[in-house]
Design a protein around this motif. Structure first.
Motif, mmCIF file in Angstrom:
data_model
loop_
_atom_site.group_PDB
_atom_site.id
_atom_site.type_symbol
_atom_site.label_atom_id
_atom_site.label_comp_id
_atom_site.label_asym_id
_atom_site.label_seq_id
_atom_site.Cartn_x
_atom_site.Cartn_y
_atom_site.Cartn_z
ATOM 1 N N LEU A 67 41.268 48.473 39.250
ATOM 2 C CA LEU A 67 41.998 47.245 39.546
ATOM 3 C C LEU A 67 41.471 46.069 38.736
ATOM 4 N N ASP A 68 42.381 45.237 38.304
ATOM 5 C CA ASP A 68 42.014 43.952 37.725
ATOM 6 C C ASP A 68 41.329 43.141 38.827
ATOM 7 N N GLU A 69 40.168 42.566 38.526
ATOM 8 C CA GLU A 69 39.399 41.871 39.558
ATOM 9 C C GLU A 69 40.168 40.702 40.175
ATOM 10 N N ARG A 70 41.212 40.225 39.504
ATOM 11 C CA ARG A 70 42.001 39.112 40.041
ATOM 12 C C ARG A 70 42.849 39.522 41.238
ATOM 13 N N VAL A 71 43.084 40.828 41.418
ATOM 14 C CA VAL A 71 43.848 41.289 42.577
ATOM 15 C C VAL A 71 42.985 42.111 43.531
ATOM 16 N N ALA A 72 41.701 42.266 43.188
ATOM 17 C CA ALA A 72 40.827 43.146 43.965
ATOM 18 C C ALA A 72 40.110 42.389 45.079
ATOM 19 N N ALA A 73 40.873 41.679 45.894
ATOM 20 C CA ALA A 73 40.270 41.003 47.043
ATOM 21 C C ALA A 73 39.828 42.041 48.071
ATOM 22 N N GLU A 74 38.859 41.676 48.884
ATOM 23 C CA GLU A 74 38.318 42.618 49.870
ATOM 24 C C GLU A 74 39.414 43.137 50.795
ATOM 25 N N GLN A 75 40.302 42.244 51.252
ATOM 26 C CA GLN A 75 41.370 42.654 52.157
ATOM 27 C C GLN A 75 42.325 43.629 51.473
ATOM 28 N N THR A 76 42.595 43.395 50.185
ATOM 29 C CA THR A 76 43.484 44.287 49.444
ATOM 30 C C THR A 76 42.875 45.678 49.319
ATOM 31 N N ILE A 77 41.584 45.741 49.033
ATOM 32 C CA ILE A 77 40.903 47.035 48.920
ATOM 33 C C ILE A 77 40.922 47.776 50.251
ATOM 34 N N LEU A 78 40.711 47.054 51.343
ATOM 35 C CA LEU A 78 40.764 47.674 52.665
ATOM 36 C C LEU A 78 42.156 48.238 52.939
ATOM 37 N N GLU A 79 43.187 47.493 52.565
ATOM 38 C CA GLU A 79 44.560 47.946 52.776
ATOM 39 C C GLU A 79 44.863 49.168 51.922
ATOM 40 N N ILE A 80 44.355 49.199 50.690
ATOM 41 C CA ILE A 80 44.579 50.357 49.819
ATOM 42 C C ILE A 80 43.927 51.602 50.420
ATOM 43 N N ASN A 81 42.689 51.483 50.872
ATOM 44 C CA ASN A 81 42.005 52.623 51.479
ATOM 45 C C ASN A 81 42.749 53.129 52.709
ATOM 46 N N ARG A 82 43.253 52.191 53.515
ATOM 47 C CA ARG A 82 43.996 52.590 54.717
ATOM 48 C C ARG A 82 45.302 53.267 54.339
ATOM 49 N N SER A 83 45.980 52.713 53.327
ATOM 50 C CA SER A 83 47.283 53.225 52.936
ATOM 51 C C SER A 83 47.209 54.618 52.321
ATOM 52 N N TYR A 84 46.102 54.920 51.606
ATOM 53 C CA TYR A 84 45.991 56.200 50.909
ATOM 54 C C TYR A 84 45.221 57.245 51.714
ATOM 55 N N ALA A 85 44.928 56.959 52.954
ATOM 56 C CA ALA A 85 44.098 57.862 53.754
ATOM 57 C C ALA A 85 44.729 59.252 53.881
ATOM 58 N N HIS A 86 46.075 59.317 53.942
ATOM 59 C CA HIS A 86 46.725 60.620 54.125
ATOM 60 C C HIS A 86 46.753 61.439 52.841
ATOM 61 N N ILE A 87 46.489 60.796 51.702
ATOM 62 C CA ILE A 87 46.437 61.519 50.424
ATOM 63 C C ILE A 87 44.999 61.876 50.069
ATOM 64 N N GLY A 88 44.096 60.986 50.379
ATOM 65 C CA GLY A 88 42.688 61.156 50.035
ATOM 66 C C GLY A 88 42.105 59.801 49.692
ATOM 67 N N HIS A 107 37.734 45.773 37.074
ATOM 68 C CA HIS A 107 37.372 45.347 35.725
ATOM 69 C C HIS A 107 37.773 43.895 35.533
ATOM 70 N N ALA A 108 37.047 43.215 34.687
ATOM 71 C CA ALA A 108 37.347 41.819 34.387
ATOM 72 C C ALA A 108 38.467 41.736 33.369
ATOM 73 N N CYS A 109 39.184 40.629 33.395
ATOM 74 C CA CYS A 109 40.237 40.396 32.414
ATOM 75 C C CYS A 109 39.579 40.123 31.058
ATOM 76 N N GLU A 110 39.914 40.931 30.059
ATOM 77 C CA GLU A 110 39.237 40.821 28.766
ATOM 78 C C GLU A 110 39.778 39.687 27.906
ATOM 79 N N SER A 111 40.977 39.208 28.200
ATOM 80 C CA SER A 111 41.563 38.137 27.387
ATOM 81 C C SER A 111 41.661 36.862 28.223
ATOM 82 N N ALA A 112 42.674 36.059 27.986
ATOM 83 C CA ALA A 112 42.822 34.798 28.715
ATOM 84 C C ALA A 112 43.073 35.061 30.193
ATOM 85 N N GLU A 113 42.678 34.091 31.014
ATOM 86 C CA GLU A 113 42.807 34.257 32.451
ATOM 87 C C GLU A 113 44.253 34.397 32.895
#
Length: 289
Positions: free
Chosen positions: A14-35, A42-48
């Motif tokens: 994930l781009d660190e600009r969208v990798a908020a703690e709440q978002t990561i928690l939601e992703i883990n919860r959402s993918y629990a049935h798949i694994g 990762h940081a944005c390598e170019s302009a913000e």
């Protein structure tokens, strides 16, 4: 004898600009049935203000069993009966999961997370087929047939030096996305409208200043109003006749239509180990450059 089947390692970068703690928690919860996915940032390598870039890696694990190189004994049979159908199922499940996840994020006013590619790593990373999902995130299960076609082209020598194939190539996908976005905005012009909060706020301030303050009520007046409001005599029907009470009507909110578009997978980017890239037209079965 246990049924032979692949296992999946799902890495979400994930781009660190969208990798908020709440978002990561939601992703883990959402993918629990798949694994439970392995989440990296990762940081944005170019302009913000550069576009957010997220990728998903689907690492296919088959232990010591060969399935990529046709020259290996039993590899083609394993691909046709086990690995190929399994990849189609995984693409469908993960793509649908991404769409459902973003639908929920949108409804609760949380940021959506879109993935540029789903990288299918085969043969311990020897060959990768990167699939670009549709606009809303889902993937047509039929795309698995294109993954099989890419493997076949590698084995018959057409893609002999290739280490990665992108379906479709970036130029084709960007052009498709831009055209689809222009058409979608034409049908949904409200997405480009910005609320004039300054004027609304100033109008509210003026109204507050010009309005006369309501006179304060005495304790006795407030008590009398409270008794009247709770009095049975002020109800439209007897309090014991609950069936006659009017049912509250809920206003159905119209769901926001997400930006989506079908992807044309005709043009592929075929990338070799030294970084050289060629464009392949799968409809014509030939390189175009």
């Amino acid at each position: 004898m246990a049924l032979l089947r692949p296992s999946l390692t799902l890495v979400l970068d994930l781009d660190e600009r969208v990798a908020a703690e709440q978002t990561i928690l939601e992703i883990n919860r959402s993918y629990a049935h798949i694994g439970t996915p392995v989440i990296r940032t990762h940081a944005c390598e170019s302009a913000e203000d550069a576009p957010v870039c997220n990728t998903a890696r689907l690492i296919v694990n088959m232990g010591t069993y060969s399935y990529l190189n046709s020259a290996d004994e039993g590899a083609d049979e394993r691909w046709e009966t086990i690995v190929g159908p399994w990849i189609g199922n995984m693409l469908r499940k993960i793509g649908n999961n991404m769409k459902v996840f973003n639908d929920r994020q949108r409804k609760i006013s949380y940021p959506e997370v879109h993935f540029d590619t789903l990288d299918i790593e085969l043969g311990a990373g020897a060959f990768t087929v990167a699939v670009r999902p549709q606009g809303a995130g889902d993937v047509d299960e039929a795309v698995a047939e294109l993954v099989t076609a890419a493997r076949d082209l590698r084995n018959n020598g057409t893609f002999a030096e290739a280490v990665r194939v992108e379906l479709p190539c970036a130029e084709s996908w960007n052009a498709q996305r831009d055209t689809a976005w222009e058409a979608w905005v034409a049908e949904h012009p409200e997405v480009l409208e910005e609320p004039d909060t300054d004027e609304d706020a100033s109008a509210g301030d003026v109204a507050d200043e010009t309005a006369e303050p309501a006179p304060e009520k005495t304790r006795e007046e407030l008590l009398a109003e409270d008794i009247a409001a709770k009095s049975y005599e002020n109800t439209a029907v007897p309090p014991t006749d609950s069936e006659a009470l009017p049912r509250p009507q809920r206003e159905e909110e119209e769901e926001e239509e997400p930006f989506d578009f079908p992807v044309d997978y005709t043009l592929w980017a075929v990338i070799e180990a030294d970084g050289a890239t060629r464009t392949y037209d799968c409809a014509a079965a030939a390189f175009v450059d």
